[in-house]
Design a protein around this motif. Sequence first.
Motif, PDB file in Angstrom:
ATOM      1  N   SER A 259       0.837  -1.204   0.000  1.00  0.00           N
ATOM      2  CA  SER A 259       0.000   0.000   0.000  1.00  0.00           C
ATOM      3  C   SER A 259       0.870   1.251   0.000  1.00  0.00           C
ATOM      4  O   SER A 259       1.992   1.239   0.518  1.00  0.00           O
ATOM      5  N   ILE A 260       0.312   2.329  -0.553  1.00  0.00           N
ATOM      6  CA  ILE A 260       1.042   3.610  -0.584  1.00  0.00           C
ATOM      7  C   ILE A 260       0.311   4.607   0.311  1.00  0.00           C
ATOM      8  O   ILE A 260      -0.910   4.779   0.196  1.00  0.00           O
ATOM      9  N   ASP A 261       1.065   5.237   1.202  1.00  0.00           N
ATOM     10  CA  ASP A 261       0.499   6.282   2.047  1.00  0.00           C
ATOM     11  C   ASP A 261       0.455   7.567   1.218  1.00  0.00           C
ATOM     12  O   ASP A 261       1.492   8.204   0.990  1.00  0.00           O
ATOM     13  N   LYS A 264       2.076  10.726   2.603  1.00  0.00           N
ATOM     14  CA  LYS A 264       3.545  10.826   2.603  1.00  0.00           C
ATOM     15  C   LYS A 264       4.110  10.933   1.187  1.00  0.00           C
ATOM     16  O   LYS A 264       5.185  11.495   0.983  1.00  0.00           O
ATOM     17  N   CYS A 265       3.423  10.337   0.215  1.00  0.00           N
ATOM     18  CA  CYS A 265       3.963  10.257  -1.150  1.00  0.00           C
ATOM     19  C   CYS A 265       4.168  11.649  -1.754  1.00  0.00           C
ATOM     20  O   CYS A 265       3.276  12.498  -1.712  1.00  0.00           O
ATOM     21  N   THR A 266       5.350  11.863  -2.314  1.00  0.00           N
ATOM     22  CA  THR A 266       5.663  13.172  -2.917  1.00  0.00           C
ATOM     23  C   THR A 266       5.518  13.134  -4.446  1.00  0.00           C
ATOM     24  O   THR A 266       5.920  14.068  -5.122  1.00  0.00           O
ATOM     25  N   GLN A 267       5.013  12.014  -4.964  1.00  0.00           N
ATOM     26  CA  GLN A 267       4.817  11.836  -6.424  1.00  0.00           C
ATOM     27  C   GLN A 267       6.142  11.910  -7.191  1.00  0.00           C
ATOM     28  O   GLN A 267       6.173  12.341  -8.341  1.00  0.00           O
ATOM     29  N   CYS A 268       7.223  11.468  -6.558  1.00  0.00           N
ATOM     30  CA  CYS A 268       8.525  11.536  -7.248  1.00  0.00           C
ATOM     31  C   CYS A 268       8.614  10.500  -8.381  1.00  0.00           C
ATOM     32  O   CYS A 268       9.460  10.588  -9.252  1.00  0.00           O
ATOM     33  N   LYS A 269       7.792   9.469  -8.318  1.00  0.00           N
ATOM     34  CA  LYS A 269       7.672   8.413  -9.344  1.00  0.00           C
ATOM     35  C   LYS A 269       8.879   7.473  -9.407  1.00  0.00           C
ATOM     36  O   LYS A 269       9.033   6.726 -10.369  1.00  0.00           O
ATOM     37  N   ALA A 270       9.726   7.528  -8.391  1.00  0.00           N
ATOM     38  CA  ALA A 270      10.869   6.607  -8.373  1.00  0.00           C
ATOM     39  C   ALA A 270      10.392   5.155  -8.353  1.00  0.00           C
ATOM     40  O   ALA A 270      11.014   4.272  -8.947  1.00  0.00           O
ATOM     41  N   CYS A 271       9.277   4.907  -7.678  1.00  0.00           N
ATOM     42  CA  CYS A 271       8.771   3.532  -7.584  1.00  0.00           C
ATOM     43  C   CYS A 271       8.286   3.030  -8.944  1.00  0.00           C
ATOM     44  O   CYS A 271       8.445   1.853  -9.268  1.00  0.00           O
ATOM     45  N   ILE A 272       7.706   3.939  -9.743  1.00  0.00           N
ATOM     46  CA  ILE A 272       7.225   3.532 -11.077  1.00  0.00           C
ATOM     47  C   ILE A 272       8.413   3.097 -11.928  1.00  0.00           C
ATOM     48  O   ILE A 272       8.374   2.072 -12.610  1.00  0.00           O
ATOM     49  N   ASN A 284      -2.228   4.493  -9.553  1.00  0.00           N
ATOM     50  CA  ASN A 284      -1.995   3.757  -8.312  1.00  0.00           C
ATOM     51  C   ASN A 284      -1.474   4.695  -7.220  1.00  0.00           C
ATOM     52  O   ASN A 284      -1.833   4.566  -6.047  1.00  0.00           O
ATOM     53  N   LEU A 285      -0.613   5.642  -7.615  1.00  0.00           N
ATOM     54  CA  LEU A 285      -0.062   6.577  -6.622  1.00  0.00           C
ATOM     55  C   LEU A 285      -1.172   7.427  -6.019  1.00  0.00           C
ATOM     56  O   LEU A 285      -1.202   7.664  -4.815  1.00  0.00           O
ATOM     57  N   THR A 286      -2.087   7.870  -6.845  1.00  0.00           N
ATOM     58  CA  THR A 286      -3.174   8.725  -6.352  1.00  0.00           C
ATOM     59  C   THR A 286      -4.113   7.938  -5.445  1.00  0.00           C
ATOM     60  O   THR A 286      -4.560   8.423  -4.418  1.00  0.00           O
ATOM     61  N   ILE A 303      13.277   1.747  -2.383  1.00  0.00           N
ATOM     62  CA  ILE A 303      13.745   2.963  -3.058  1.00  0.00           C
ATOM     63  C   ILE A 303      12.961   4.211  -2.648  1.00  0.00           C
ATOM     64  O   ILE A 303      13.462   5.337  -2.774  1.00  0.00           O
ATOM     65  N   CYS A 304      11.761   4.051  -2.146  1.00  0.00           N
ATOM     66  CA  CYS A 304      10.910   5.226  -1.860  1.00  0.00           C
ATOM     67  C   CYS A 304      11.577   6.170  -0.858  1.00  0.00           C
ATOM     68  O   CYS A 304      11.814   5.809   0.300  1.00  0.00           O
ATOM     69  N   PRO A 305      11.887   7.406  -1.264  1.00  0.00           N
ATOM     70  CA  PRO A 305      12.588   8.324  -0.364  1.00  0.00           C
ATOM     71  C   PRO A 305      11.697   8.818   0.773  1.00  0.00           C
ATOM     72  O   PRO A 305      12.192   9.265   1.794  1.00  0.00           O
ATOM     73  N   ALA A 306      10.375   8.713   0.587  1.00  0.00           N
ATOM     74  CA  ALA A 306       9.460   9.217   1.621  1.00  0.00           C
ATOM     75  C   ALA A 306       8.969   8.108   2.552  1.00  0.00           C
ATOM     76  O   ALA A 306       8.152   8.356   3.440  1.00  0.00           O
ATOM     77  N   GLU A 307       9.475   6.914   2.358  1.00  0.00           N
ATOM     78  CA  GLU A 307       9.034   5.739   3.136  1.00  0.00           C
ATOM     79  C   GLU A 307       7.500   5.639   3.147  1.00  0.00           C
ATOM     80  O   GLU A 307       6.870   5.415   4.181  1.00  0.00           O
ATOM     81  N   ALA A 308       6.936   5.834   1.961  1.00  0.00           N
ATOM     82  CA  ALA A 308       5.474   5.863   1.858  1.00  0.00           C
ATOM     83  C   ALA A 308       4.888   4.502   1.488  1.00  0.00           C
ATOM     84  O   ALA A 308       3.666   4.336   1.505  1.00  0.00           O
ATOM     85  N   ILE A 309       5.745   3.538   1.158  1.00  0.00           N
ATOM     86  CA  ILE A 309       5.222   2.244   0.690  1.00  0.00           C
ATOM     87  C   ILE A 309       5.443   1.180   1.768  1.00  0.00           C
ATOM     88  O   ILE A 309       6.547   1.053   2.297  1.00  0.00           O
ATOM     89  N   ARG A 310       4.386   0.439   2.068  1.00  0.00           N
ATOM     90  CA  ARG A 310       4.477  -0.562   3.131  1.00  0.00           C
ATOM     91  C   ARG A 310       3.789  -1.856   2.739  1.00  0.00           C
ATOM     92  O   ARG A 310       2.913  -1.854   1.871  1.00  0.00           O
TER      93      ARG A 310
HETATM   94  S1  SF4 Z   1       8.749   6.420  -4.591  1.00  0.00           S
HETATM   95 FE1  SF4 Z   1       7.506   6.907  -2.770  1.00  0.00          FE
HETATM   96  S2  SF4 Z   1       7.326   9.130  -2.782  1.00  0.00           S
HETATM   97 FE2  SF4 Z   1       8.017   8.543  -4.814  1.00  0.00          FE
HETATM   98  S3  SF4 Z   1       6.127   8.318  -6.005  1.00  0.00           S
HETATM   99 FE3  SF4 Z   1       6.608   6.291  -5.211  1.00  0.00          FE
HETATM  100  S4  SF4 Z   1       5.457   6.162  -3.284  1.00  0.00           S
HETATM  101 FE4  SF4 Z   1       5.526   8.349  -3.840  1.00  0.00          FE
END
Ligand code: SF4
Length: 369
Positions: A259-261, A264-272, A284-286, A303-310
């Motif tokens: 799940s993505i919080d 916390k998510c900054t929409q950096c898209k590193a996870c994509i 999915n991010l939204t 990789i998530c810099p915001a630790e938003a994925i758990r």
């Molecule tokens: S890597 Fe983390 S902060 Fe960046 S878009 Fe994905 S969930 Fe959001």
Amino acid sequence: MKSKTTSLIISGFIFSILVIPAFFLKQSISLLFATVLWDAVVGVLAYFMLARGQISKFRAILFVLLAWAFLFLFKFKPLQFQDSSYCHIAISSILLNFVHNQYLAITGGRWGIFGVLSLGFLWLVLTFILGQAWCSWVCFYGGFDEGFSRVLKKPFLKFRLPAKLRDFSIAFALFIIIISFTTAIPIFCVWVCPLKATTGFFDSDMLVRHVQLTLFILITAFSLVILPLVIKKRTFCSFLCPFGAFISVFGQINPFRISIDTQKCTQCKACIEKCPVFAINETNLTRGLISNYCNRCGACMDICPAEAIRITFFGKEISLPQNFPLVLREIFEVRTIFIVICLLISGAVSNSFMPQALIKLVKMIMGGL
Ligand code: SF4
Ligand code: SF4
């Protein structure tokens, strides 16, 4: 990241659970020794996974080793359809044939003692527990494209998949299932599977065999090697594997989910960018929900810099109250429990071939000296 004490307790637990049955089996000392050695490797990887707080890197080491060991072992002892042919990819692609003819690609060998139906039931239970985590933790085929997708640090070619094309895998699997049923031939095994390297080409017609060989080389080269190398994605597992497509259907009922919080998510898209199986897109991010195609590989979390994925349990983070000792709180986290379950299943499955592969390797090295 977990404390050293927790990491030691968990890795010791995993090692013990995996290794104890080996002492009750009637097997040679060399096989016992190889099993202890391999289970120790699984335990060490568990330790680093927990202590360093990085799932994907250490999981990938285990996963790639499984694939190469499996290929190495069966290259010298090909699987036979009438002997010990267990193949989860084949099961899914000829499911209708089984329902109709009571035929399944498990016909004997060690699996025979359980019977086809009980093994099929076990397979369904495991699929329910793991969902598509199977495809990144247990499958002894998936480590090939994962390994090649990790060779380069950055992709040679950045490739963004249009979201709708991700469903190609389901369409292809349905096509394979229907054609297999109507022709009563395991079409995927005969015409598509790159893992024929562990079996062989059975058709007696030389022309057919040549066409199969050509397809085998092309599919293997592109889906397992070239594309994973160039775009750093697991292309075979994402699009061609009927088993992966089949168990992605279980995504909504599988208890362990990523799940993505959204707060916390900054929409950096590193996870994509990082996801090796195209399981995340902007939608999915939204929504905070990752698609059913997620393999629970851990790469996005790492990789998530915001630790938003758990990792959550049915979408919820469950933990013990703060007044419990730290070690207990760490052990009973959803993330820890998920890692333990995956490593236990992966370790148990690999115990059935990895020790033999190690012995064979040692014998080959000794023979060459
Ligand atoms: S890597 Fe983390 S902060 Fe960046 S878009 Fe994905 S969930 Fe959001
Ligand atoms: S969404 Fe995350 S955990 Fe799931 S497959 Fe992609 S990178 Fe792995």
